[in-house]
Enzyme design. Structure first.
Site, PDB file in Angstrom:
ATOM      1  N   THR A   6      -5.488  -0.409   7.383  1.00  0.00           N
ATOM      2  CA  THR A   6      -6.827  -0.863   7.765  1.00  0.00           C
ATOM      3  C   THR A   6      -6.855  -1.033   9.284  1.00  0.00           C
ATOM      4  OG1 THR A   6      -7.024  -2.012   5.658  1.00  0.00           O
ATOM      5  CG2 THR A   6      -8.527  -2.701   7.412  1.00  0.00           C
ATOM      6  N   CYS A  60      -5.348  -9.420   3.448  1.00  0.00           N
ATOM      7  CA  CYS A  60      -6.478  -8.578   3.867  1.00  0.00           C
ATOM      8  C   CYS A  60      -7.723  -9.347   4.294  1.00  0.00           C
ATOM      9  CB  CYS A  60      -6.817  -7.596   2.751  1.00  0.00           C
ATOM     10  SG  CYS A  60      -5.498  -6.409   2.472  1.00  0.00           S
ATOM     11  N   VAL A 115       0.827  -1.211   0.000  1.00  0.00           N
ATOM     12  CA  VAL A 115       0.000   0.000   0.000  1.00  0.00           C
ATOM     13  C   VAL A 115       0.863   1.264   0.000  1.00  0.00           C
ATOM     14  CG1 VAL A 115      -1.636   1.349   1.385  1.00  0.00           C
ATOM     15  CG2 VAL A 115      -2.004  -1.080   1.027  1.00  0.00           C
ATOM     16  N   THR A 142      -1.006  -4.034   9.726  1.00  0.00           N
ATOM     17  CA  THR A 142      -1.859  -4.244  10.905  1.00  0.00           C
ATOM     18  C   THR A 142      -2.178  -5.743  10.976  1.00  0.00           C
ATOM     19  OG1 THR A 142      -3.706  -3.551   9.484  1.00  0.00           O
ATOM     20  CG2 THR A 142      -2.905  -1.958  11.090  1.00  0.00           C
ATOM     21  N   LYS A 195      -3.254 -14.989  -5.319  1.00  0.00           N
ATOM     22  CA  LYS A 195      -4.047 -14.680  -6.516  1.00  0.00           C
ATOM     23  C   LYS A 195      -3.072 -14.271  -7.618  1.00  0.00           C
ATOM     24  CE  LYS A 195      -5.032  -9.825  -5.648  1.00  0.00           C
ATOM     25  NZ  LYS A 195      -6.051  -8.811  -5.634  1.00  0.00           N
ATOM     26  N   ASP A 233      10.579   3.728   5.967  1.00  0.00           N
ATOM     27  CA  ASP A 233      10.341   2.374   6.491  1.00  0.00           C
ATOM     28  C   ASP A 233      11.406   2.063   7.519  1.00  0.00           C
ATOM     29  OD1 ASP A 233       9.952  -0.630   6.617  1.00  0.00           O
ATOM     30  OD2 ASP A 233       8.527  -0.161   5.030  1.00  0.00           O
TER      31      ASP A 233
END
Ligand SMILES: NC(=O)c1ccc[n+]([C@@H]2O[C@H](COP(=O)([O-])OP(=O)(O)OC[C@H]3O[C@@H](n4cnc5c(N)ncnc54)[C@H](O)[C@@H]3O)[C@@H](O)[C@H]2O)c1
Length: 447
Positions: free
Chosen positions: A121, A266, A11, A86, A326, A30
């Site tokens: 999130t 996620c 992200v 998170t 995926k 970072d």
């Protein structure tokens, strides 16, 4: 605008590069020094289509910078995005350690006004905790400075993250401050030109919107997987049912593909965290619990189908096509392939695996082991294998010479976790083909 982004994962790096691309001055920070060193050397540490080019161009243009220096990242920018991980805590709730550590260091280093933007999130109420962490660090320094905290959840999906960030359906901002609204409008203006995609709402509503979106998508997947499991027992091809219901505009075709379960960084953690939030507030989230349980069971079906078809898998060599959770990503977090491979190893089977992008990640996760052979291409993965299992629907797997496959696999067995092929073509080639919700091989279905 001068912008800092804390966290250079999927992200943070995409957001930072996209914001730099429209003219902002962006510093990506970072705490992972190796990651920053690679970025400074021009190497993008994750696979995301188009990202290497975007980062390279914006570094060359002098708009995108990398640092491990917290103070510098805080001082240089007015807008500070928090885009750190998170991960799930032991009890399933979101672990806010990294988010609050960033908030604390903002309070430690800021010397003028800052707009702090929660992009990670995070559960409802987190913006208040971020606010308190910054205020706490400021009071330790005995200074009084103005700052705002808003919520700006990210809806991008890995594999199409740049497209989603630049042309997404909406940009949600949670705030009750007009000043914040003005600054956020200015930040996103280049991506908000054709129609107004910015949606302003309360901070808590923005925080819940992100979880609601992911929970809804996970629900569609688990629902369709439940229909597939039922179809297998009713002698129905679920692909016909999918087309039948998808044509209804109230349902639509998106996210109703049956498969071997959702993974990634996620959906699994966000469904769990929302479930946890509900329980903390005295509500039993029956639907969320079921969504998660169905997904957990679905990830085990690949191995169960293999075992039903082969009897005993110990000593067998199983080819695995697709390791990423995926297509178009190298991310293997919670991937169905992992559950399959770990079950195979536990029974003494050997895995020959191929993925177009996730080979290095697989090696990083599992190291060198005698029962894992990573091959250079999909063909090598088949050589000497007894059966093939497809875990990820990469485009490169869609077209196959079925007769060749039947000639190579000693058990002539294909377990397809993504329903890539036509049942009749596979059986005509002499293959035993087991898809999801397509009961062409009743005897191989787990009881
Ligand atoms: N990956 C996705 O597709 C996606 C989509 C939407 C939202 N999100 C959410 O966005 C957040 C980030 O996800 P991600 O996939 O990019 O995570 P990630 O694990 O890929 O990256 C997180 C980065 O944060 C860094 N970090 C940790 N603590 C830090 C600190 N104190 N200061 C600076 N950097 C720090 C880590 O070193 C790591 O590089 C999560 O909350 C996630 O749920 C992810």
């Amino acid at each position: 605008m001068n912008i800092s982004v804390f966290g250079t994962g999927y992200v943070g790096l995409v957001a930072g590069a996209c914001l730099a691309d429209v003219g902002h001055q962006v510093t990506c920070m970072d705490i992972n020094a190796e990651r920053i060193a690679r970025l400074e050397a021009g190497e993008v540490p994750i696979y995301e289509p188009g990202l290497t080019e975007l980062v390279t161009q914006n570094v060359a243009a002098g708009r995108l910078h990398f640092t491990t220096d917290t103070a510098k990242a805080v001082k240089e920018s007015e807008l500070i995005f928090i885009a750190v991980g998170t991960p799930p805590d032991e009890d399933g709730s979101a672990d806010l350690r990294h988010v609050l550590a960033v908030a604390h260091s903002i309070g430690e280093h800021m010397d003028d006004y800052k707009l702090v933007i929660d992009k990670s999130t995070v559960p409802v109420g987190t913006a208040e905790k971020v606010q308190a962490a910054i205020a706490g660090a400021l009071s330790v320094r005995d200074v009084s400075l103005d700052f705002d905290v808003c919520s700006n959840p990210e809806f991008m999906k890995e594999g199409a993250a740049i497209e989603d960030f630049t042309r997404g359906a909406r940009i949600v901002v949670g705030t009750d401050s007009e000043h914040v609204e003005t600054r956020m409008r200015a930040c996103y203006a280049p991506y908000n030109r054709n129609h107004d995609k910015l949606m302003f709402m309360s901070v808590r509503a923005a925080e819940l919107t992100k979880y609601a979106a992911n929970a809804m998508l996970a629900t569609k997947i688990s629902f369709m997987n439940e229909m597939a499991n039922l179809a297998e027992r009713l002698d129905v091809d679920v692909e016909e049912v999918r087309r039948g219901i998808g044509s209804d505009p109230r349902i639509g075709y998106h996210f109703i593909y049956p498969g071997c379960g959702y993974g990634g960084s996620c959906f699994p953690k966000d469904v769990q965290a929302l479930e946890r939030t509900a329980r903390e507030h005295g509500y039993h989230p029956a639907l969320l619990s079921a969504v998660e349980q169905v997904n957990h069971q679905q990830k085990q079906t690949l191995f169960a189908k293999l075992q039903s078809a082969l009897g005993d898998v110990s000593g067998k060599t199983i080819a695995v096509w697709g390791l990423a959770f995926k297509p178009n990503t190298d991310d293997m977090r919670e991937a169905p392939s992992r559950e399959l491979m770990e079950a195979l190893w536990a029974t003494g089977a050997k895995v020959q695996a191929y993925d177009p992008e996730a080979m290095a990640e697989c090696r990083r996760l599992y190291g060198d082991r005698h029962d894992l052979i990573l091959t250079f291409d999909r063909i090598q993965a088949i050589k000497g294998a007894d059966a093939l299992v497809i875990c990820t629907e990469w485009k490169a797997f869609r077209s196959v010479d079925f007769a060749w496959l039947a000639g190579e696999l000693s058990e002539k067995l294909v377990i397809d976790g993504r329903n890539l092929y036509d049942v009749e073509d596979m059986t005509a080639a002499g293959l035993r083909y087991v898809g999801v919700g397509r009961n062409n091989l009743r005897s191989t279905l787990p009881a």
